[in-house]
Design an enzyme around this catalytic site. Structure first.
Site: not given
Ligand code: A3P
Length: 333
Positions: A143, A173, A229, A299
């Protein structure tokens, strides 16, 4: 490819002193000199221009001192909540497809997060020397912003895949995630939103992290692949082909006729992964009241869920901030 559990969400953040022998330094003193801010589930410090949990500072310094990139390494770089879990599943499946059949695959019994270790936090109980024990080619993740990777990462020519996400969805998110990992904690959406817009978020400022990798991907197209994404969502099979080619293992004509791209997409799909017991139960205790359940990495898995949480005014504000920050870069969402 090596198959290793790494059970931590690594999150990052500057302007600390240059790397040196971390063990001989009084890390706590150093951390105390860094700007600190509260508001998310844990206080964060500003280290080398990025926000991170204080405990990561020592790990990042250690990494800068000890991580030896290899020319055939593959590093999956993301900000948290931009699709790390999905990218890990896809890259692991693509690069290991000659080793594992789709019906008896490690993804059926392991959470994707733990199949690809974070270089800044290899695994609970393991130190950075662990990374040296992994056979080549290594599939790794981070990250960390590009500026925090050891400089040899660029000179060795190892490949980096960066995945980013539409900022409003990434923010929503993040907000859900923060409220899930700390029991009994609840951060107001509006407060979290203001912090995010100010650039104060784990691994943030969000835009700087994206921009570093974006610029590198333009400068070193053969070595840095920049994905979104939303692109994977809309054309997953195309992205599987693109990833396979970029990672040096393009799909063969036989694999194309056998529907391998479709199989990879299906195995790594949100629907499939969330149906597996391994992703519904269990988790890792990170201490400090933080418990990360395996299920927390999944999720909704949708594009545009921000609209169910944010007002139009909020959306417009974040769009304006992002537009301003990315101006002239050629990157947009
Ligand atoms: P949402 O919270 O919007 O649902 P990360 O892995 O970087 O922590 O990102 C988590 C986000 O990616 C979550 O987004 C999660 O649902 C989504 N996600 C996880 N696995 C996915 C998959 N296989 N396909 C699509 N989205 C996925």
């Amino acid at each position: 490819m090596a198959c290793i559990p790494s059970k931590s969400e690594a999150e990052t953040a500057t302007n600390g002193p240059p790397p040196e022998d971390v063990s001989s330094r009084n890390l706590e003193d150093l951390i105390r000199t860094l700007p600190t801010r509260e508001g998310w589930s844990q206080p964060m410090v500003l280290y080398k221009n990025y926000w991170c949990r204080p405990h990561l500072v020592g790990k990042i310094m250690l990494l800068q001192d000890t991580f030896k990139p290899r020319s055939d390494d593959i590093i999956l770089a993301t900000q948290p909540k931009c699709g790390t879990t999905w990218l890990k599943a896809l890259a692991f499946t693509i690069t290991n497809r000659s080793r594992y059949s789709f019906s008896d695959h490690p993804l059926l019994t392991s959470n994707p997060q733990y199949l690809v270790p974070f270089i800044e936090i290899p695994d609970a109980g393991r130190d950075h020397t662990y990374l040296e024990t992994l056979p080549s080619p290594r599939l790794l993740s981070t990250h960390l912003p590009l500026s925090m990777l050891p400089s040899e990462t660029s000179s060795t020519g190892c490949r980096i895949v960066y995945l980013c996400r539409e900022p409003k969805d990434a923010f929503v998110s993040r907000w859900h995630f923060e409220n899930k990992i700390v029991k009994g904690s609840s951060i107001e959406l509006e407060k979290a939103f203001d912090m995010f817009c100010e650039g104060f978020s784990p691994s943030g400022p969000f835009w700087d992290h994206c921009l570093e990798y974006w610029k590198e991907s333009l400068a070193r197209q053969d070595e840095v692949l920049f994905l979104k994404y939303e692109e994977i969502k809309s054309q997953p099979e195309q992205v599987v082909r693109q990833l396979a080619k970029f990672l040096g293992v393009p799909l063969t004509a036989e694999e194309e006729s056998a529907g391998v791209a479709q199989e990879v997409v299906k195995l790594c799909s949100f629907e499939n992964l969330t149906s597996l017991q391994v992703n519904q139960t269990g988790g890792v205790d990170h201490g400090n009241k933080i418990y990360v359940e395996n299920s927390v990495f999944f999720r909704k898995g949708k594009v545009g869920d921000w609209a169910n949480h944010m007002s139009e005014e909020m959306a417009e504000k974040l769009d304006r901030v992002i537009e301003e920050k990315l101006k002239g870069s050629g990157l947009s969402f």
